[in-house]
Design an enzyme around this catalytic site. Structure first.
Site, PDB file in Angstrom:
ATOM      1  N   SER A   1      29.465   8.311  17.192  1.00  0.00           N
ATOM      2  CA  SER A   1      29.965   6.932  17.335  1.00  0.00           C
ATOM      3  C   SER A   1      30.109   6.521  18.791  1.00  0.00           C
ATOM      4  O   SER A   1      30.478   7.328  19.635  1.00  0.00           O
ATOM      5  CB  SER A   1      31.329   6.787  16.678  1.00  0.00           C
TER       6      SER A   1
ATOM      7  N   GLN B   1      31.373  16.125  16.968  1.00  0.00           N
ATOM      8  CA  GLN B   1      30.235  15.265  16.624  1.00  0.00           C
ATOM      9  C   GLN B   1      30.210  14.038  17.530  1.00  0.00           C
ATOM     10  O   GLN B   1      31.060  13.153  17.397  1.00  0.00           O
ATOM     11  CB  GLN B   1      30.394  14.843  15.163  1.00  0.00           C
TER      12      GLN B   1
ATOM     13  N   SER C   1      36.415  13.542  17.039  1.00  0.00           N
ATOM     14  CA  SER C   1      37.420  14.496  16.551  1.00  0.00           C
ATOM     15  C   SER C   1      37.168  15.866  17.157  1.00  0.00           C
ATOM     16  O   SER C   1      36.012  16.314  17.238  1.00  0.00           O
ATOM     17  CB  SER C   1      37.341  14.633  15.029  1.00  0.00           C
TER      18      SER C   1
ATOM     19  N   GLU D   1      28.191  15.466   5.806  1.00  0.00           N
ATOM     20  CA  GLU D   1      29.547  15.048   6.149  1.00  0.00           C
ATOM     21  C   GLU D   1      30.233  14.461   4.922  1.00  0.00           C
ATOM     22  O   GLU D   1      31.396  14.738   4.647  1.00  0.00           O
ATOM     23  CB  GLU D   1      29.479  13.996   7.266  1.00  0.00           C
TER      24      GLU D   1
HETATM   25  C1  LIG Z   1      39.968   9.775  11.885  1.00  0.00           C
HETATM   26  C2  LIG Z   1      38.589   9.450  12.389  1.00  0.00           C
HETATM   27  C3  LIG Z   1      37.785  10.462  12.891  1.00  0.00           C
HETATM   28  C4  LIG Z   1      36.513  10.179  13.371  1.00  0.00           C
HETATM   29  N1  LIG Z   1      35.777  11.217  13.881  1.00  0.00           N
HETATM   30  C5  LIG Z   1      34.545  10.954  14.405  1.00  0.00           C
HETATM   31  C6  LIG Z   1      33.806  12.005  15.023  1.00  0.00           C
HETATM   32  O1  LIG Z   1      34.247  13.156  15.099  1.00  0.00           O
HETATM   33  N2  LIG Z   1      32.607  11.726  15.564  1.00  0.00           N
HETATM   34  C7  LIG Z   1      32.067  10.466  15.508  1.00  0.00           C
HETATM   35  O2  LIG Z   1      30.950  10.295  15.982  1.00  0.00           O
HETATM   36  N3  LIG Z   1      32.758   9.434  14.940  1.00  0.00           N
HETATM   37  C8  LIG Z   1      33.982   9.657  14.394  1.00  0.00           C
HETATM   38  N4  LIG Z   1      34.711   8.623  13.825  1.00  0.00           N
HETATM   39  C9  LIG Z   1      34.153   7.262  13.892  1.00  0.00           C
HETATM   40  C10 LIG Z   1      33.741   6.656  12.555  1.00  0.00           C
HETATM   41  O3  LIG Z   1      32.583   7.285  12.057  1.00  0.00           O
HETATM   42  C11 LIG Z   1      33.524   5.144  12.825  1.00  0.00           C
HETATM   43  O4  LIG Z   1      34.799   4.611  13.175  1.00  0.00           O
HETATM   44  C12 LIG Z   1      32.985   4.424  11.638  1.00  0.00           C
HETATM   45  O5  LIG Z   1      31.635   4.779  11.430  1.00  0.00           O
HETATM   46  C13 LIG Z   1      33.106   2.892  11.774  1.00  0.00           C
HETATM   47  O6  LIG Z   1      32.521   2.440  12.945  1.00  0.00           O
HETATM   48  P1  LIG Z   1      33.295   1.421  13.910  1.00  0.00           P
HETATM   49  O7  LIG Z   1      34.651   1.990  14.146  1.00  0.00           O
HETATM   50  O8  LIG Z   1      32.397   1.172  15.088  1.00  0.00           O
HETATM   51  O9  LIG Z   1      33.484   0.073  13.065  1.00  0.00           O
HETATM   52  P2  LIG Z   1      32.466  -1.136  12.915  1.00  0.00           P
HETATM   53  O10 LIG Z   1      31.112  -0.602  12.620  1.00  0.00           O
HETATM   54  O11 LIG Z   1      32.630  -2.038  14.073  1.00  0.00           O
HETATM   55  O12 LIG Z   1      33.010  -1.827  11.605  1.00  0.00           O
HETATM   56  C14 LIG Z   1      34.155  -2.670  11.586  1.00  0.00           C
HETATM   57  C15 LIG Z   1      34.344  -3.185  10.152  1.00  0.00           C
HETATM   58  O13 LIG Z   1      33.189  -3.970   9.741  1.00  0.00           O
HETATM   59  C16 LIG Z   1      32.636  -3.430   8.547  1.00  0.00           C
HETATM   60  N5  LIG Z   1      31.176  -3.542   8.561  1.00  0.00           N
HETATM   61  C17 LIG Z   1      30.354  -3.223   9.599  1.00  0.00           C
HETATM   62  N6  LIG Z   1      29.061  -3.427   9.226  1.00  0.00           N
HETATM   63  C18 LIG Z   1      29.075  -3.857   7.933  1.00  0.00           C
HETATM   64  C19 LIG Z   1      28.063  -4.217   6.985  1.00  0.00           C
HETATM   65  N7  LIG Z   1      26.768  -4.166   7.286  1.00  0.00           N
HETATM   66  N8  LIG Z   1      28.457  -4.609   5.740  1.00  0.00           N
HETATM   67  C20 LIG Z   1      29.776  -4.642   5.393  1.00  0.00           C
HETATM   68  N9  LIG Z   1      30.786  -4.330   6.270  1.00  0.00           N
HETATM   69  C21 LIG Z   1      30.435  -3.938   7.502  1.00  0.00           C
HETATM   70  C22 LIG Z   1      33.056  -1.969   8.556  1.00  0.00           C
HETATM   71  O14 LIG Z   1      33.029  -1.408   7.262  1.00  0.00           O
HETATM   72  C23 LIG Z   1      34.466  -2.055   9.123  1.00  0.00           C
HETATM   73  O15 LIG Z   1      35.390  -2.401   8.130  1.00  0.00           O
HETATM   74  C24 LIG Z   1      35.998   8.854  13.335  1.00  0.00           C
HETATM   75  C25 LIG Z   1      36.797   7.814  12.825  1.00  0.00           C
HETATM   76  C26 LIG Z   1      38.089   8.106  12.359  1.00  0.00           C
HETATM   77  C27 LIG Z   1      38.920   6.980  11.825  1.00  0.00           C
END
Ligand SMILES: Cc1cc2nc3c(=O)[nH]c(=O)nc-3n(C[C@H](O)[C@H](O)[C@H](O)COP(=O)(O)OP(=O)(O)OC[C@H]3O[C@@H](n4cnc5c(N)ncnc54)[C@H](O)[C@@H]3O)c2cc1C
Length: 387
Positions: A116, A113, A148, A231
């Site tokens: 991100s 997928q 992933s 998902e």
């Molecule tokens: C094990 C694992 C597998 C993954 N696999 C995939 C994959 O296969 N494909 C893919 O596309 N992605 C994947 N991801 C990515 C995952 O979907 C993102 O990490 C997730 O959506 C968070 O985005 P970010 O890391 O950019 O954090 P950010 O969006 O930068 O957030 C950082 C922090 O701020 C908080 N925050 C942000 N906005 C708000 C708001 N409006 N209100 C309150 N709190 C807020 C968040 O909750 C978080 O705690 C994976 C992540 C992990 C850990």
């Protein structure tokens, strides 16, 4: 329903009398099962299914499991089975269904997928990866992260920006991307567990034919939302059987180590066991709701609860095992079946598939109807957003 179950049982029995699982090549068996409409029984005839109610899928799977039929790598192909397939089913053309479903279901082609990005995780609609029209296709440039299974995937579901001049939710388009195409560069990211299950993916002048667009140009946000709801069901939908997953591991550890029991641990185990049971039954209800329509925002609550429970249960398991729980087979954690691995891997549960903070927002706004978070940027053209 009764006649449909009888008919299904009859079809499975007839299939098994022609295909003995013990004497068949597993892949040939799976291909034949797909061709007989017994893969996804709720999918349309000709696309791996029989057009039956979703509720009958569990019965088909049970009958095949009891007969010793091979499974179709559900873990490795979680994104294909749980996310790509239902999205293609809802938005794909017949050609796309014909091309993709069979090798997806048999596990011959693994999916990942590409959603991100370094600057767009929770705010997925802000993505910057660009897809520009070029003749009968598209040219894609950008960077994805946390992908992933990209290291083994043949195909990816991909969201890209096709129009930077409109607000961020409107200028997105959804594609099916061939991971073996020139310009797709997959680089592993090492995780807390020691393994590299996810990756950075760099896309440089990747050509995608227009026939691999899923849904209309500019409709990518609607299509992506269907994937995200699926998902959350896939990640939080839970199991049917009692004491499966982490709660089962903890219960077995408890029974095996009477010398480590305390009243405090007993209280915590009971509380978490009851919560796991509530989550399991709620997950079953969520899946039943799927049978009559698409999954709704309630799936967010199931995913939220399952992430918290998994973290608390895997922590309790480590405490019960004391120093034994800290012994890892090796630092790369290639043995995935121990308490240390479960504890470390569970950390990602509250991030992957939408963080717990975001899911709480979804539940409060779309389930409870509470006032929405202020969104100052929703009407601004994407190119004018601060990034
Ligand atoms: C094990 C694992 C597998 C993954 N696999 C995939 C994959 O296969 N494909 C893919 O596309 N992605 C994947 N991801 C990515 C995952 O979907 C993102 O990490 C997730 O959506 C968070 O985005 P970010 O890391 O950019 O954090 P950010 O969006 O930068 O957030 C950082 C922090 O701020 C908080 N925050 C942000 N906005 C708000 C708001 N409006 N209100 C309150 N709190 C807020 C968040 O909750 C978080 O705690 C994976 C992540 C992990 C850990």
């Amino acid at each position: 329903m009764t006649t449909e179950i009888e008919d299904l049982r009859h079809r499975v029995a007839a299939f098994l009398s022609d295909h003995d699982p013990a004497a068949s090549d597993p892949l040939e068996f799976l291909r034949a099962r797909y061709d007989a409409g017994l893969a996804w029984v709720h999918f349309p005839v000709e696309h791996g299914g029989l057009g039956l109610p979703l509720a009958l899928q569990a019965e088909a799977d049970r009958l095949f499991a009891e007969a010793g039929g091979p499974d179709n790598q559900a873990y490795l192909n979680e994104i294909g089975l749980g996310m790509a397939a239902p999205t293609i089913l809802a938005f794909g053309t017949d050609e796309q269904k014909d091309r993709f479903f069979r090798p997806l279901w048999t596990g011959e082609e693994i999916w990942c997928q590409l959603f991100s990005e370094p600057g767009a995780g929770s705010d997925l609609a802000a993505i910057a990866t660009r897809a520009v029209r070029d003749g009968d296709g598209w040219v894609v440039n950008g960077q994805k992260v946390w992908t992933s299974m990209a290291q083994i995937a043949r195909w990816a579901i991909l969201v890209a920006r096709t129009n930077p001049d409109v607000p961020k939710h409107q200028g997105l388009t959804y594609f099916l991307c061939d991971m073996t195409d020139p310009g797709v560069d997959v680089r592993p990211l090492r995780q807390i567990t020691g393994e590299a299950e996810f990756n950075e993916v760099f896309l440089t002048d990747v050509r995608i034919p227009d026939s691999h667009r899923l849904g209309a140009e500019g409709a990518g946000w609607r299509v992506a939302n269907a994937t995200l709801n699926n998902e959350r069901v896939a990640l939080g939908g839970g199991a049917d059987a009692r004491e499966t997953g982490t709660v089962g591991e903890v219960a077995r550890t408890w029974r095996a180590h009477p010398e480590r029991r305390t009243h405090e641990l007993h209280d915590r185990l009971l509380r978490l066991w009851v919560e796991a049971e509530v989550a399991r039954v709620t997950g079953r209800r969520t899946r039943q709701k799927l049978a009559v329509g698409r999954p709704g925002p309630e799936a967010a609550a199931a995913k939220l609860v399952s992430a918290r429970l998994n973290q608390q249960l895997s922590g309790l398991e480590l405490e019960l095992l004391a120093e034994d729980g800290l012994r890892y087979p090796d630092w790369t954690q290639t043995e995935y079946d121990d308490a240390g691995y479960r504890y470390l891997r569970a950390k990602g549960n509250s991030i992957e598939g939408g963080t717990s903070e975001i899911l709480r927002n979804v539940v409060s706004e779309r389930v409870l109807g509470l006032p929405a978070e202020p969104r100052f940027d929703k009407d601004l053209p994407w190119k004018e957003l601060q990034r």
